[in-house]
Each structure stands twice: as C-alpha cells, then as structure tokens.
Design a protein around this motif. Structure first.
Motif, mmCIF file in Angstrom:
data_model
loop_
_atom_site.group_PDB
_atom_site.id
_atom_site.type_symbol
_atom_site.label_atom_id
_atom_site.label_comp_id
_atom_site.label_asym_id
_atom_site.label_seq_id
_atom_site.Cartn_x
_atom_site.Cartn_y
_atom_site.Cartn_z
ATOM 1 N N GLN A 1 -8.195 8.400 -15.623
ATOM 2 C CA GLN A 1 -7.124 8.809 -14.830
ATOM 3 C C GLN A 1 -7.017 8.279 -13.512
ATOM 4 O OE1 GLN A 1 -4.504 10.166 -16.423
ATOM 5 N NE2 GLN A 1 -3.376 10.727 -14.707
ATOM 6 N N ALA A 2 -8.097 8.520 -12.828
ATOM 7 C CA ALA A 2 -8.118 7.697 -11.358
ATOM 8 C C ALA A 2 -7.713 6.411 -11.195
ATOM 9 C CB ALA A 2 -9.176 8.407 -10.684
ATOM 10 N N ILE B 1 -4.093 2.082 -10.139
ATOM 11 C CA ILE B 1 -3.340 0.748 -10.666
ATOM 12 C C ILE B 1 -1.863 0.956 -10.491
ATOM 13 C CG2 ILE B 1 -2.753 -0.764 -12.518
ATOM 14 C CD1 ILE B 1 -5.545 -0.235 -13.934
ATOM 15 N N GLU B 2 -1.325 2.147 -10.763
ATOM 16 C CA GLU B 2 0.058 2.220 -10.486
ATOM 17 C C GLU B 2 0.463 2.391 -9.121
ATOM 18 O OE1 GLU B 2 0.752 4.869 -14.686
ATOM 19 O OE2 GLU B 2 0.450 5.807 -12.853
ATOM 20 N N HIS B 3 -0.284 2.857 -8.289
ATOM 21 C CA HIS B 3 0.074 3.133 -6.977
ATOM 22 C C HIS B 3 -0.509 2.311 -5.834
ATOM 23 C CE1 HIS B 3 2.258 6.979 -7.644
ATOM 24 N NE2 HIS B 3 1.227 6.957 -8.455
ATOM 25 N N GLY B 4 -1.549 1.494 -6.322
ATOM 26 C CA GLY B 4 -2.317 0.297 -5.276
ATOM 27 C C GLY B 4 -1.448 -0.452 -4.843
ATOM 28 N N ASP B 5 -1.675 -0.942 -3.586
ATOM 29 C CA ASP B 5 -0.669 -1.886 -2.768
ATOM 30 C C ASP B 5 -1.447 -3.315 -2.521
ATOM 31 O OD1 ASP B 5 -2.521 -1.317 -0.950
ATOM 32 O OD2 ASP B 5 -1.182 -0.278 0.413
ATOM 33 N N CYS C 1 -5.573 5.143 -5.998
ATOM 34 C CA CYS C 1 -5.029 6.500 -6.467
ATOM 35 C C CYS C 1 -4.757 7.535 -5.168
ATOM 36 C CB CYS C 1 -6.291 7.073 -7.204
ATOM 37 S SG CYS C 1 -5.849 8.675 -7.939
ATOM 38 N N PRO C 2 -3.379 8.123 -5.276
ATOM 39 C CA PRO C 2 -2.888 8.659 -4.272
ATOM 40 C C PRO C 2 -3.709 10.230 -4.222
ATOM 41 C CG PRO C 2 -1.403 8.954 -5.951
ATOM 42 C CD PRO C 2 -2.477 7.839 -6.433
ATOM 43 N N SER C 3 -4.657 10.535 -5.221
ATOM 44 C CA SER C 3 -5.034 11.871 -5.267
ATOM 45 C C SER C 3 -6.586 11.754 -4.895
ATOM 46 C CB SER C 3 -5.135 12.456 -6.660
ATOM 47 O OG SER C 3 -6.110 13.773 -6.835
ATOM 48 N N LYS C 4 -6.697 12.282 -3.627
ATOM 49 C CA LYS C 4 -8.100 12.205 -2.907
ATOM 50 C C LYS C 4 -9.134 13.253 -3.646
ATOM 51 C CE LYS C 4 -6.416 9.091 -0.103
ATOM 52 N NZ LYS C 4 -6.864 7.848 -0.658
ATOM 53 N N LEU D 1 -5.500 -5.955 -11.879
ATOM 54 C CA LEU D 1 -5.008 -6.857 -10.770
ATOM 55 C C LEU D 1 -3.642 -7.283 -11.646
ATOM 56 C CD1 LEU D 1 -7.650 -9.290 -9.174
ATOM 57 C CD2 LEU D 1 -6.251 -7.643 -8.008
ATOM 58 N N ASP D 2 -3.766 -7.258 -12.814
ATOM 59 C CA ASP D 2 -2.695 -7.656 -13.617
ATOM 60 C C ASP D 2 -1.714 -6.529 -14.140
ATOM 61 O OD1 ASP D 2 -3.306 -10.373 -13.961
ATOM 62 O OD2 ASP D 2 -4.267 -10.021 -15.865
#
Length: 241
Positions: A91-92, A97-101, A148-151, A194-195
């Motif tokens: 889940q992390a 992947i969804e939020h990584g810049d 992941c935005p959840s620390k 990365l994809d």
C-alpha cells in the motif's frame, strides 16, 4: 540538557537497533542490562528507553521479572510477518508511485544505480562481506516508499522490514540451485515504479518479499526446524559468540 539527553538516547537506540538488525545478537537471546550499559557506554535508564522502543517495533521482547531478549524467530512468525508486510508495504508503494515527484524519481534512479554497483555474494547472503550491499539495499527499499504521503504508513513498513532483516541475517547460505536473480528483481521493481505502473510494481515487490520468505521456510522445514531460533547456533556470527 534535555535536548542533549534526547540526542544521546537516540544515538544509543540507533546503535542497539543496528546491532539487532545486523545480527550481532542471537534471536531469542537475553539482553542483560549490565552487558548493554557497558557495550554502549550509557546509563541503565537510557538503555531501557531504547529497548522499550524496540519492543514496540517487534525487535525485542519484554518478559516480566526476566528483562529483555531479542525477538525469537519462527516459521509461524515469518508467515505472519510476510502477510503484514504485503499489506502495509504494498500500500505504501502504491501511494508512493501515485504521489512521488521528480525528486523521488531521481532518488530512486540514484539508489538503484548504487545498488547495482555494490557487490553481493549470493552464495552467502547473510555474510558480513555483504554489509555494504545490505546498507544500500535497505536504502533502496526506503526510497521506494518515500513518495508516500503517509509518514505513519512508511514508519510501520520500515519497522516490518527491519523484523524481516532478522530472518535474512540468520538464514542459511543458499545452495547453488537456490540463488535468485536478485539484481533483476530490483531492476524490474525500479522500472515499473518509474513507469508509474502501480499494478506491476506492487506485484513485483510482493513476489520479491514472498520469495525470500519461501526460501527461508523451505530450508528450515527441510532441516526440521519449526522454531528458527533453534537453527541459528550452527551459523552464529562471530560478534555474537
């Protein structure tokens, strides 16, 4: 003064944790306060504080009237650990992947490059010769989740991975036929991340986690050990003797 004490306590905690994860202390073995205060040059209260934090992470057990001991390892616990890791870590990774810049992508590329360039002796996976690889490997899996935005989720995932490191450290060296293409596993996970291919990346990471557990479990069962702590005496690291 309070800040200095806090910093000292954190350093001692990190040293104990590194020794536990690094295999210095045998699974299931006692952790006498006198031995720890001498080893780490800290007061009994600082040692207790560090051990209490490690109890929360599952690396140490607290026993009434008996003190502390390294968490024992067993097939049943390993299977439970893998289940938890596959829920939390996957889940992390999905959220990472969804939020990584772009900075996350750059960090992942860099740490994977370092991992590929760091030698690994697959015939003796838990050998101290692999320590540089172990450090980079840990960093690789941490960076995977950094987007992941959840620390809190990341913290739990890392704690579970540390528990898994106890099993890797005390696993038997692999037979020639058991050697896995670990570098390729990491490359595929990196590329999928990365994809931004969430499905593939999560499937690859789960299989990566489960393969290690299956290898340890198969060997333990073949040798008749259901409680893996009973199997570590024959290959105990020199530092723990």
């Amino acid at each position: 003064m309070a800040s200095g004490s806090s910093t000292r306590g954190e350093k001692v905690y990190q040293r104990i944790k590194a020794d536990l994860v690094g295999g210095t202390f045998q699974p299931g073995s006692k952790l006498p306060s006198a031995m720890l205060t001498e080893r780490y040059g800290a007061s009994a209260s600082v040692i207790r504080e560090g051990l209490s934090r490690l109890v929360e992470q599952g690396l140490v057990r607290s026993e009434p009237q008996q003190g502390y001991r390294v968490a024992p390892i067993s097939i049943a616990d390993l299977e439970d650990l893998v289940t938890a890791r596959c829920v939390i870590e996957i889940q992390a990774l999905k959220l990472s992947i969804e939020h990584g810049d772009l900075a996350w992508e750059s960090s992942l590329v860099a740490v994977h490059h370092a991992l590929e360039r760091t030698p690994l002796d697959l015939a003796d996976y838990a050998s101290s010769r692999n320590e540089p690889w172990t450090v980079v490997h840990r960093k690789f899996h941490e960076v995977l989740l950094e987007g992941c935005p959840s620390k809190r989720l990341i913290s739990v995932a890392i704690a579970l991975r540390d528990s898994g490191e106890l099993y890797r450290r005390w696993s038997q060296p692999a037979d020639e036929g058991d050697i896995r293409p670990v570098a390729e596993e990491h490359r595929l996970i990196t590329q999928a991340a990365l994809d931004r291919d969430v499905t593939s990346a999560c499937q690859l990471l789960e299989e990566h986690i489960r393969l290690t557990a299956r290898s340890i479990t198969a060997r333990a069962r073949a040798e008749g050990f259901m409680d893996l702590s009973a199997a570590v005496h024959d290959h105990e690291p020199a530092a723990a003797r």
